[in-house]
Design a protein around this motif. Sequence first.
Motif: not given
Length: 156
Positions: A48-54, A56-61, A31-33, A69-73
């Motif tokens: 930077k890639v991690y922050a961008r993905l997080v 985008q996924l957060f904005n999509m809910g 619910t919060s970044l 862990d999967a995002l960091s990999l």
Amino acid sequence: MGRPPLPSKVKTLRATTRKCREVVDSTPVVTSLVDVKAPAHLTGEAKKVYARLVSQLFNMGYLAEIDVDALSLYAFEYTELIKLQRQLQKEGYIVEEVTKNGVTQKEHPLHKVVMKKLAAVNALGSQFGWSPVSRVRLHAIASGKEDKNDFSDFTG
């Protein structure tokens, strides 16, 4: 083995949810970044890639804490792939090798490593539904331009 199950959120966006096949997705959504920080092992471009993905996924809910862990990999593999591709472009795709029979040309050994990294990135990305086909389908659903299934009135 069949296809891996899709999260309920993706099925809803694709308009393919069915009561009889509904999967209860009890994974809590972030619910919060502020709650999601980049893991310490990520550095530089991977962060930077991690922050961008997080973001985008957060904005999509669609971001859950368990995805970290999967995002960091994914971020690590993606940045490694980019580094290797740059190196390959610098050195060239064909290398000359001197043998006892003379000079021969062959594929750069790094090309195979790049292809393996690409497969890893695609495999990790598929866990999140990141493919051009999925995006086109989700865009069509969101814009209301998806073809209506003639049998959708008869199925649940």
